[in-house]
Scaffold this motif. Structure first.
Motif, PDB file in Angstrom:
ATOM      1  N   LEU A   1     -20.104 -19.347  56.701  1.00  0.00           N
ATOM      2  CA  LEU A   1     -20.044 -19.620  57.983  1.00  0.00           C
ATOM      3  C   LEU A   1     -20.183 -21.193  58.280  1.00  0.00           C
ATOM      4  CD1 LEU A   1     -19.749 -18.465  60.872  1.00  0.00           C
ATOM      5  CD2 LEU A   1     -22.046 -18.026  60.620  1.00  0.00           C
ATOM      6  N   GLN A   2     -19.353 -21.581  58.718  1.00  0.00           N
ATOM      7  CA  GLN A   2     -19.177 -23.099  58.827  1.00  0.00           C
ATOM      8  C   GLN A   2     -18.924 -23.717  60.181  1.00  0.00           C
ATOM      9  OE1 GLN A   2     -19.517 -26.242  59.544  1.00  0.00           O
ATOM     10  NE2 GLN A   2     -18.442 -27.445  57.803  1.00  0.00           N
ATOM     11  N   MET A   3     -20.037 -24.019  61.108  1.00  0.00           N
ATOM     12  CA  MET A   3     -19.419 -24.361  62.643  1.00  0.00           C
ATOM     13  C   MET A   3     -20.181 -25.543  62.809  1.00  0.00           C
ATOM     14  SD  MET A   3     -17.750 -21.916  64.257  1.00  0.00           S
ATOM     15  CE  MET A   3     -17.260 -20.115  63.851  1.00  0.00           C
ATOM     16  N   SER A   4     -20.447 -26.465  61.719  1.00  0.00           N
ATOM     17  CA  SER A   4     -21.145 -27.553  61.882  1.00  0.00           C
ATOM     18  C   SER A   4     -20.520 -28.558  62.912  1.00  0.00           C
ATOM     19  CB  SER A   4     -21.706 -28.297  60.859  1.00  0.00           C
ATOM     20  OG  SER A   4     -22.714 -27.420  60.032  1.00  0.00           O
ATOM     21  N   ASP A   5     -21.189 -29.512  63.546  1.00  0.00           N
ATOM     22  CA  ASP A   5     -20.869 -30.672  64.435  1.00  0.00           C
ATOM     23  C   ASP A   5     -19.779 -30.156  65.555  1.00  0.00           C
ATOM     24  OD1 ASP A   5     -22.368 -32.494  62.704  1.00  0.00           O
ATOM     25  OD2 ASP A   5     -20.703 -32.223  61.168  1.00  0.00           O
ATOM     26  N   ASN A   6     -20.085 -29.353  66.185  1.00  0.00           N
ATOM     27  CA  ASN A   6     -19.650 -28.819  67.415  1.00  0.00           C
ATOM     28  C   ASN A   6     -20.133 -28.768  68.620  1.00  0.00           C
ATOM     29  OD1 ASN A   6     -16.461 -28.176  67.021  1.00  0.00           O
ATOM     30  ND2 ASN A   6     -17.810 -26.953  65.471  1.00  0.00           N
TER      31      ASN A   6
ATOM     32  N   GLN B   1     -30.453 -12.748  55.201  1.00  0.00           N
ATOM     33  CA  GLN B   1     -29.478 -13.575  54.278  1.00  0.00           C
ATOM     34  C   GLN B   1     -30.255 -13.888  52.968  1.00  0.00           C
ATOM     35  OE1 GLN B   1     -26.364 -13.384  55.551  1.00  0.00           O
ATOM     36  NE2 GLN B   1     -27.435 -12.681  57.362  1.00  0.00           N
ATOM     37  N   ARG B   2     -30.295 -12.832  52.088  1.00  0.00           N
ATOM     38  CA  ARG B   2     -31.232 -12.771  51.040  1.00  0.00           C
ATOM     39  C   ARG B   2     -30.156 -13.410  49.634  1.00  0.00           C
ATOM     40  NH1 ARG B   2     -36.147 -11.116  52.471  1.00  0.00           N
ATOM     41  NH2 ARG B   2     -36.163  -9.741  53.990  1.00  0.00           N
ATOM     42  N   SER B   3     -29.156 -13.737  49.889  1.00  0.00           N
ATOM     43  CA  SER B   3     -28.625 -14.320  48.801  1.00  0.00           C
ATOM     44  C   SER B   3     -27.847 -15.673  49.120  1.00  0.00           C
ATOM     45  CB  SER B   3     -27.434 -13.456  47.932  1.00  0.00           C
ATOM     46  OG  SER B   3     -26.350 -13.086  49.209  1.00  0.00           O
ATOM     47  N   ILE B   4     -28.646 -16.413  49.673  1.00  0.00           N
ATOM     48  CA  ILE B   4     -27.894 -17.784  50.463  1.00  0.00           C
ATOM     49  C   ILE B   4     -28.164 -18.937  49.176  1.00  0.00           C
ATOM     50  CG2 ILE B   4     -30.001 -18.769  51.444  1.00  0.00           C
ATOM     51  CD1 ILE B   4     -27.951 -18.813  54.032  1.00  0.00           C
ATOM     52  N   SER B   5     -26.799 -19.693  49.044  1.00  0.00           N
ATOM     53  CA  SER B   5     -27.058 -20.694  48.181  1.00  0.00           C
ATOM     54  C   SER B   5     -26.989 -22.180  49.098  1.00  0.00           C
ATOM     55  CB  SER B   5     -25.819 -20.826  47.571  1.00  0.00           C
ATOM     56  OG  SER B   5     -25.507 -19.528  46.725  1.00  0.00           O
ATOM     57  N   VAL B   6     -26.354 -22.117  50.296  1.00  0.00           N
ATOM     58  CA  VAL B   6     -26.352 -23.290  51.036  1.00  0.00           C
ATOM     59  C   VAL B   6     -26.923 -23.020  52.514  1.00  0.00           C
ATOM     60  CG1 VAL B   6     -24.908 -25.322  52.261  1.00  0.00           C
ATOM     61  CG2 VAL B   6     -24.312 -24.340  49.673  1.00  0.00           C
ATOM     62  N   LEU B   7     -27.778 -23.614  52.913  1.00  0.00           N
ATOM     63  CA  LEU B   7     -28.519 -23.785  54.295  1.00  0.00           C
ATOM     64  C   LEU B   7     -28.470 -24.831  54.854  1.00  0.00           C
ATOM     65  CD1 LEU B   7     -29.505 -21.907  56.394  1.00  0.00           C
ATOM     66  CD2 LEU B   7     -31.863 -21.973  55.546  1.00  0.00           C
TER      67      LEU B   7
ATOM     68  N   PHE C   1     -23.194  -8.985  57.236  1.00  0.00           N
ATOM     69  CA  PHE C   1     -22.710 -10.086  56.345  1.00  0.00           C
ATOM     70  C   PHE C   1     -23.725 -10.380  55.294  1.00  0.00           C
ATOM     71  CE2 PHE C   1     -22.532 -12.470  60.261  1.00  0.00           C
ATOM     72  CZ  PHE C   1     -23.641 -13.357  60.095  1.00  0.00           C
ATOM     73  N   LYS C   2     -23.386 -10.730  54.253  1.00  0.00           N
ATOM     74  CA  LYS C   2     -24.343 -11.547  53.211  1.00  0.00           C
ATOM     75  C   LYS C   2     -23.978 -12.757  52.836  1.00  0.00           C
ATOM     76  CE  LYS C   2     -26.951  -7.893  53.457  1.00  0.00           C
ATOM     77  NZ  LYS C   2     -28.354  -8.052  54.260  1.00  0.00           N
ATOM     78  N   LEU C   3     -24.245 -13.900  53.497  1.00  0.00           N
ATOM     79  CA  LEU C   3     -23.842 -15.148  53.428  1.00  0.00           C
ATOM     80  C   LEU C   3     -24.138 -15.873  52.099  1.00  0.00           C
ATOM     81  CD1 LEU C   3     -24.197 -16.727  57.063  1.00  0.00           C
ATOM     82  CD2 LEU C   3     -22.170 -15.654  56.099  1.00  0.00           C
ATOM     83  N   ASP C   4     -23.336 -16.687  51.581  1.00  0.00           N
ATOM     84  CA  ASP C   4     -23.648 -17.482  50.539  1.00  0.00           C
ATOM     85  C   ASP C   4     -23.902 -19.116  51.017  1.00  0.00           C
ATOM     86  OD1 ASP C   4     -23.405 -15.748  48.463  1.00  0.00           O
ATOM     87  OD2 ASP C   4     -21.376 -16.263  48.289  1.00  0.00           O
ATOM     88  N   VAL C   5     -23.110 -19.369  52.405  1.00  0.00           N
ATOM     89  CA  VAL C   5     -23.065 -20.587  52.898  1.00  0.00           C
ATOM     90  C   VAL C   5     -23.306 -20.462  54.315  1.00  0.00           C
ATOM     91  CG1 VAL C   5     -21.877 -22.724  53.467  1.00  0.00           C
ATOM     92  CG2 VAL C   5     -21.615 -21.641  51.008  1.00  0.00           C
ATOM     93  N   LEU C   6     -24.369 -21.122  54.834  1.00  0.00           N
ATOM     94  CA  LEU C   6     -24.693 -21.108  56.268  1.00  0.00           C
ATOM     95  C   LEU C   6     -24.721 -22.669  56.742  1.00  0.00           C
ATOM     96  CD1 LEU C   6     -24.887 -19.742  59.053  1.00  0.00           C
ATOM     97  CD2 LEU C   6     -27.468 -19.549  58.658  1.00  0.00           C
ATOM     98  N   SER C   7     -23.682 -23.080  57.732  1.00  0.00           N
ATOM     99  CA  SER C   7     -23.826 -24.553  57.840  1.00  0.00           C
ATOM    100  C   SER C   7     -23.657 -24.201  59.401  1.00  0.00           C
ATOM    101  CB  SER C   7     -22.870 -25.235  57.266  1.00  0.00           C
ATOM    102  OG  SER C   7     -22.808 -26.586  57.673  1.00  0.00           O
TER     103      SER C   7
END
Length: 969
Positions: free
Chosen positions: A427-432, A469-475, A446-452
């Motif tokens: 889920l990437q919504m950055s810079d808006n 979000q227990r398996s997140i790689s990028v926050l 959902f179980k996110l790997d990437v949240l930005s």
């Protein structure tokens, strides 16, 4: 009877069949006998010779002993003839990864192959992939293995010329020469056209820049199904292609080639059997040709990284098998609604990857869209899409990647947008300009790997739904208006995180001391610009990028180890103590910024062959209490570009080895220390030096004449290449190959410099590469200003103030056309101010005060606009100067600017004399009348009687006139 006879015959046949089967050897016994049979002696000898010629540090060929070579690992024999038909010596997959290193070569087979391999004339399958042959050439004798059907030499670090003898392998079906990182080349591919049975061809990343016949060679292979020629330096040499035998081609991969031509016309648009087409980053330009709409078998299309104009062709609606469309970074323009309308509606239940990343697409997202039931990735990041987020996004139930970052979206992200996306991983919504509005007790499916969600409005409370979000790689929730304590549960969910960015918020609290245990996989952490307190935690072993700057951290620096640390920023905190010697254990530290703290002591001296200074690019220690001489550890910093030791207690002479040991230096800042001695002449040999600040030390002697040799300050573009590279220094991590291109978590570190220029203290965090400055102020320098200083045409700020410089200001000072600030004040300079100074049209700050300058002050251009509030302050303290803006005029009333000025001065003097005479005459005449009346009594009486008479007459006249007017009206 006939039936009985038939049954007897049938029973007899069954009995005979059972007897035959009983006497026949079983399949297992046959296999046992074959397996027990020894291989052919000549082939065994050939294999033993091959083993002797190869290097095998890990003993992967240790099983090659004994008489039966068919039992050896990687060797396969024919069940009927016992001939060796397959030799599989491929390395493990991780030897073939892009991050292959020299250390991995210890696990690979290599060396120089023996020609004894030719003895295996029945060999059909040869696989030497993923090994290390140290750029040796592919042996010519492989072309003698006439029975080969499969040849895989990919990623085996071969080099040199690809032998044309490979064209003798007429039975070859599969050929993989993908070099990965080697450098094999072929000047011609005419040998390829003889491989008439070839179905699979991979020559990716080989050098085919001279092979002008590559298209004709490939097009002549009638059975070819798969072609990979990516990164092979191909040229667009189509010429005239009269005939093509490519009637079965399914995969065409020619990405990463410098074609630099129009995408149309080309030689492959007529191939209607294609299912996979990759033209990525190949220098193509122009519109996508209309013919693409006729390639109805296409399933995957990759055209990203080119210069595509306009929208996709309208007949793309014919591609009913389309599953992947990648137009990323292709300069595509238009409205997003129009683009969606041109997608093939007949394939909407098949489309699973739409990537329009980094284009010029604008407009609002459609308010409705037919369900793309199979869509797995929607990437519209880096465009100009406006408006609000439509609710149909929440209906894409199979979506795993949603990237709408870096657009111009506004409004809210509601829970309805997200709660029906159970498969979402990115889920990437950055810079808006988006705000996330969800219930505080919301539990996502959902179980996110990437949240930005960088620069989205999430606060002021810390978003509690992230805890699920227990398996997140990028926050990345940086600059997200969060004003809250860091919750304890956050650290519990970061055990799998590799990337964490919560910078530019108002987070409070302390960091866990055992951060190395909490985030064992963490390699990038940015918590800068918050309000975090407490000590610096232990560093994770895999950490590469750590930025804790602009917080309220205290205590001492952490113990360093043999980490992967490459960038460490801790500036503007309250760290005390000294730099631990364990810093020397960090092998590859590129950037170290611990400025703005309370550190003291000396910089540790590390082993010359190991340690953080060996590869360092930027070192910032300013505003601490470091002491000792110039750090000797920097003698190993051949790559150092940025060095800031300002505002410390360093002392001693500047070393003469600076130019020899720091040849890449572009910025040197030693301001406000206790350095003494002369400026080393060798310092001016650093060709890339464009910023030199030695101000406020005890430096004496003369300014070296060779200062004019600083070539980086003499370039008209005004910056060194090395400082430009520092500004673009970044560290990135793509979270997973599956979502490659969908999210790229990138951090660019910005070095900050506080610069005294134009009589102001200015801070630069961007644009350092454009700063071209020399500041030698506040020292004990003597002698004259070098006359050749005007050669430094790119200089923007020059400050020699508060020294004991003498002589004249160089007459050609106006040649420094880029100069914006010039300060020569508080010296012993003499003579006139050169008239060429008026040629400095970029000048915005000038200070020549408190010298021994004389003569008329030059005028012209912008000199009259400087220091408008107090223009005389630029020249005060020079008793010999005259003319505007100083109040004292110049002798002889002569100026260089206006020939009519003397006459004007004479006219003004005459008028002043006349006015003075009139005033004097009036005063004298008035006093004469008063004195006569005072001394002569008769005249005095007569004068006052006359005045009384006049007053009486005037009064009578006024009364008579008034009465007549009243009677009239």
């Amino acid at each position: 009877m006939a039936a009985l006879r038939f049954l007897l015959l049938k029973a007899t046949a069954i009995i005979w069949l059972l007897l035959i089967l009983h006497n026949m050897p079983s399949t297992s016994s046959l296999q046992a006998k074959r397996s027990n049979a020894s291989c052919i002696a000549s082939e065994r000898d050939a294999l033993i010779s091959l083993k002797a010629s190869l290097s095998d540090p890990m003993g992967r060929l240790s099983s090659w002993r004994g008489d039966d070579c068919c039992q050896w690992k990687g060797v396969h024999c024919s069940n009927t003839t016992s001939h060796v038909v397959k030799l599989d010596l491929h390395g493990e997959n991780f030897y073939c990864r892009p991050a292959y290193s020299i250390a991995d070569s210890a696990y690979a087979v290599g060396g120089e192959m023996s020609s004894s391999l030719v003895g295996l004339q029945h060999l059909k399958h040869l696989d030497l992939s993923c090994n290390n042959f140290s750029s040796a050439s592919i042996p010519n004798f492989i072309g003698s293995l006439k029975s080969l059907e499969y040849l895989n030499l990919s990623c085996a670090v071969f080099g040199g010329r690809i032998p044309p003898q490979l064209g003798n392998l007429s039975k070859l079906v599969y050929l993989d020469l993908n070099s990965c990182w080697g450098s094999p080349y072929s000047e011609s591919l005419s040998w390829l056209s003889r491989l008439s049975s070839l179905k699979y061809l991979d020559m990716s990343f080989t050098n085919l820049s001279s092979a002008v016949d590559w298209i004709h060679a490939v097009s002549s292979l009638p059975l070819l199904e798969i072609v990979h020629l990516g990164g092979s330096d191909l040229r667009n040499t189509i010429g005239s292609l009269i005939h093509s035998n490519l009637t079965t081609l399914q995969v065409l991969d020619i990405q990463f080639n410098p074609f630099h031509s129009a995408i149309f016309p080309n030689w492959f648009w007529h191939i209607t059997t294609l299912t996979y087409l990759d033209l990525s980053e190949s220098g193509f330009h122009g519109p996508i040709p209309y013919e693409m709409g006729n390639m109805t078998s296409l399933e995957q299309v990759y055209i990203g990284g080119n210069n595509i104009t306009g929208l996709i062709p309208p007949n793309l609606k014919n591609l009913c098998n389309l599953k992947v469309l990648d137009l990323s970074s292709s300069n595509v323009t238009g409205i997003i609604g129009d683009l969606m309308e041109r997608l093939p509606k007949c394939s909407w239940d098949k489309l699973y990857w739409l990537d329009f990343y980094n284009n010029n697409i604008g407009g609002n997202l459609p308010t409705w869209l037919e369900p793309l039931n199979n869509l797995n990735c929607l990437n519209l990041c880096g465009n100009y899409i406006t408006g609000t987020l439509p609710l149909w996004i929440g209906g894409l139930h199979n979506l795993t990647v949603l990237n709408l970052g870096s657009n111009r979206l506004v409004g809210e992200i509601y829970q309805e947008h997200l709660e029906r996306l159970p498969n979402l991983q990115v889920l990437q919504m950055s810079d808006n300009s988006l705000s996330l509005l969800v219930r505080s007790n919301w539990i996502p499916k959902f179980k996110l790997d990437v949240l930005s969600l960088r620069s989205c409005q999430l606060g002021p409370a810390f978003p509690s739904w992230i805890r699920w979000q227990r398996s997140i790689s990028v926050l990345d929730i940086s600059n997200a208006t969060i004003d809250d304590n860091i919750p304890d549960w956050l650290w519990a969910i970061l055990s799998t995180a590799t990337f964490l960015d919560m910078s530019k918020n108002r987070l409070r609290g302390t960091l866990p001391r055992n951060l190395d245990e909490i985030m064992p996989a963490g390699d990038m952490i940015d918590l800068s610009s918050n309000r975090i307190t407490g000590p610096v935690p232990r560093l994770p072993r895999n950490i590469e990028y750590l930025d804790l700057s602009r917080n309220n951290l205290s205590g001492t620096l952490p113990a360093f180890g043999n980490q992967s640390l490459q960038m460490f920023a801790l500036y503007n905190n309250s760290i005390s103590g000294s730099v631990p010697s364990s810093l020397c254990l960090v092998p590859y530290l590129y950037i170290l910024d611990i400025s703005g703290n309370m550190l003291s002591g000396e910089v540790p001296t590390c082993n010359r062959d190991f340690g953080p200074f060996r590869y360092m690019v930027a070192l910032n220690l300013n505003s601490n209490n470091f002491s000792g001489t110039f750090p000797s550890a920097l003698q190993m910093s051949q790559e150092l570009v940025f060095l800031d030791l300002a505002y410390n207690q360093f002392s001693g002479n500047l070393p003469a080895w600076l130019a020899d040991k720091l040849p890449s230096l572009a910025l040197l800042r030693l301001r406000s220390n206790k350095f003494s001695g002369n400026i080393p002449v060798q310092l001016t040999n650093i060709q890339g030096l464009q910023y030199m600040d030695l101000a406020c030390n005890n430096i004496s002697g003369q300014i070296p004449e060779s200062i004019v040799n600083l070539s980086a300050m003499a370039h008209t573009y005004g910056y060194s290449d090395s400082l430009y590279q520092l500004e673009s220094f970044g560290m990135g991590d793509t979270y997973n190959a599956m979502i490659w291109n969908a999210y790229n978590a990138m951090i660019f570190y910005e070095e900050t410099v506080s610069v005294l220029t134009k009589r102001q203290q200015l801070e630069f965090s961007q644009g350092i590469m454009y700063m071209v400055n020399i500041d030698l102020s506040c020292n004990n320098l003597t002698g004259e200003i070098p006359q050749g200083i005007s050669a430094l045409v790119a200089l923007k700020s020059l400050n020699f103030s508060y020294n004991r410089l003498s002589g004249r200001i160089p007459s050609n000072i106006g040649g420094i056309g880029a100069l914006e600030s010039l300060d020569l004040s508080h010296n012993e300079l003499s003579g006139q101010i050169p008239s060429s100074i008026s040629a400095l049209t970029s000048l915005s700050s000038l200070n020549l005060s408190y010298n021994n300058l004389s003569g008329r002050i030059p005028t012209g251009n912008q000199l009259q606009t400087l220091a408008i509030d107090d223009p005389a302050s630029m020249y005060v303290g020079n008793i010999g100067l005259c003319g505007p803006p100083l109040p004292n005029g110049c002798p002889g009333n002569v100026t260089n600017n206006s020939p009519a000025e003397p006459k004007q001065h004479q006219d003004d003097g005459l008028m002043n004399s006349i006015k003075l005479s009139m005033i004097f005459g009036f005063i004298v005449g008035l006093w004469v009348v008063f004195c006569i009346m005072l001394l002569h009594k008769g005249l005095r009486y007569s004068y006052f009687l006359f005045i009384d008479y006049l007053c009486h007459k005037v009064c009578v006249h006024m009364i008579v006139t008034w009465n007549s007017l009243v009677r009239r009206y």
